[in-house]
Scaffold this active site. Sequence first.
Site, PDB file in Angstrom:
ATOM      1  N   LYS A   1       5.309   2.683  -7.057  1.00 27.55           N
ATOM      2  CA  LYS A   1       4.026   1.486  -7.013  1.00 27.55           C
ATOM      3  C   LYS A   1       3.131   1.062  -5.891  1.00 27.55           C
ATOM      4  CE  LYS A   1       8.073  -0.592  -4.951  1.00 27.55           C
ATOM      5  NZ  LYS A   1       9.220  -0.861  -5.031  1.00 27.55           N
TER       6      LYS A   1
ATOM      7  N   ARG B   1      15.752 -12.686  -5.402  1.00 27.56           N
ATOM      8  CA  ARG B   1      14.590 -12.588  -6.056  1.00 27.56           C
ATOM      9  C   ARG B   1      14.314 -12.776  -7.276  1.00 27.56           C
ATOM     10  NH1 ARG B   1      11.152  -7.249  -3.359  1.00 27.56           N
ATOM     11  NH2 ARG B   1      13.141  -6.511  -5.268  1.00 27.56           N
TER      12      ARG B   1
ATOM     13  N   TYR C   1     -10.032  -5.195  24.833  1.00 29.18           N
ATOM     14  CA  TYR C   1     -10.174  -7.110  24.547  1.00 29.18           C
ATOM     15  C   TYR C   1      -8.822  -7.598  24.928  1.00 29.18           C
ATOM     16  CZ  TYR C   1     -13.755  -6.376  20.713  1.00 29.18           C
ATOM     17  OH  TYR C   1     -14.368  -5.956  20.217  1.00 29.18           O
TER      18      TYR C   1
ATOM     19  N   MET D   1     -11.086  -3.516  16.113  1.00 29.29           N
ATOM     20  CA  MET D   1     -10.975  -2.679  13.990  1.00 29.29           C
ATOM     21  C   MET D   1     -11.680  -1.038  14.125  1.00 29.29           C
ATOM     22  SD  MET D   1     -13.775  -4.685  11.894  1.00 29.29           S
ATOM     23  CE  MET D   1     -13.578  -5.971  11.786  1.00 29.29           C
TER      24      MET D   1
HETATM   25  C1  LIG Z   1      10.627  -0.240  -4.632  1.00 32.54           C
HETATM   26  C2  LIG Z   1      11.828  -0.283  -5.836  1.00 32.54           C
HETATM   27  C3  LIG Z   1      12.730   0.760  -5.357  1.00 32.54           C
HETATM   28  C4  LIG Z   1      12.555   1.575  -4.274  1.00 32.54           C
HETATM   29  O1  LIG Z   1      13.416   1.108  -2.833  1.00 32.54           O
HETATM   30  P1  LIG Z   1      13.281   1.647  -1.284  1.00 32.54           P
HETATM   31  O2  LIG Z   1      13.936   1.463  -0.512  1.00 32.54           O
HETATM   32  O3  LIG Z   1      11.753   2.386  -0.989  1.00 32.54           O
HETATM   33  O4  LIG Z   1      13.861   3.117  -2.129  1.00 32.54           O
HETATM   34  C5  LIG Z   1      14.056   0.673  -6.087  1.00 32.54           C
HETATM   35  N1  LIG Z   1      13.949  -0.172  -6.979  1.00 32.54           N
HETATM   36  C6  LIG Z   1      12.879  -1.515  -6.496  1.00 32.54           C
HETATM   37  C7  LIG Z   1      13.233  -2.483  -8.319  1.00 32.54           C
HETATM   38  C8  LIG Z   1      12.847  -1.614  -5.824  1.00 32.54           C
HETATM   39  O5  LIG Z   1      11.460  -1.991  -6.198  1.00 32.54           O
END
Ligand SMILES: *Cc1c(COP(=O)(O)O)cnc(C)c1O
Length: 368
Positions: free
Chosen positions: A35, A130, A254, A302
Amino acid sequence: MARGAQLSINPDAMVHNLRVARAYAGSARIVAPVKADAYGHGLLLAAAALRGADAFAVACLEEALPLREAGYAHPILLLEGVFDGTELLPVCRYRLDIVVHADWQIRLLELERLPRPVNVWIKIDTGMHRLGFAPGQVADAFHRLSRCRNVASHIRFMTHFACADNRADAMTLRQLATFDAATADLDGEHSLANSAALLGWPQTHRQWVRPGIMLYGASPFVDQRDAPRLRPAMTLSSRLIAIRQVGAGEAVGYGHTWVASESSTVGTVALGYGDGYPRHAPSGTPVLVNGVRTQLIGRVSMDMLTVDLEPLDGRVEVGDEVVLWGGGLPAEEVARHVGTIAYELYCGVGARVPRVTMPMPSTSAPGG
Ligand SMILES: *Cc1c(COP(=O)(O)O)cnc(C)c1O
């Protein structure tokens, strides 16, 4: 030569890290989360390196389709499932697996008439609060989905840990117990472990593990103890474009937040928050210049940032390489100084930074 800012991705490192994950996973199968553009590493590049995984996971349809279009036949899991009913047909057409985490998603499945059934992973909220069904709702969700003609048999169960990155936190064991109680009388494979749980909580491995960050070479743990030998796949670097001497009492950048206590050599690097280097990185954040460890001084702007060149003892010139994180300087360590985690640094690298790939070990077509 160009500006010099560069994001180097090393696919061999990902291949190595997947091998490490396999060694920990034993007989459990591996879902590789790709992802967010594979945690900023490039979706297709990462998929090619990680094609030895048993499945991929992404956050949404838009991240899954390029994998199918590139020819990957692996199972691809949508970690939040569908966001509305219009996504079910493409899910079906592209043979994607979906998480089902809420009642409204079950209803969508019950209302549709899909050309073929879809693989479903029921998400259980064991304490992260969540996503997912409360433990008491799991059996009902399972039975409804089992009766649904659009849902394939072999429904799986998953949950996500809130505190697995802290090996001293018993929350992981409480979540595990909650998961086991909720699924005790239900038939199906289990998936619980993220990287931290794969490395630190073997009792959570079950049939499928989902290690993300470790495949990219960063340790998931809050303390850096006992981190396995992972190789960082990403190196963010640029070059020195100016070097100057500042006198005692003179300030840099800055807001004049850094003041030289004695005469100092200061280097200006062609990389800034416009490239994804965090602006709130404080003076003292480590950087490598010509492989020598030194530190950020003054505020990040930047397009540029400034570094202390005193530790180089004069052995430095304009054009020399500066590594912000990656090979020789773990992103986890930089992240600690900045008050964030390697994940955020990885995901934040700007589109302006040219991507460079180290050669792939093999050019064979994607497998399944
Ligand atoms: C992103 C994600 C993972 C991977 O987690 P890591 O901490 O990067 O190993 C596993 N399960 C779900 C549901 C996730 O969203």
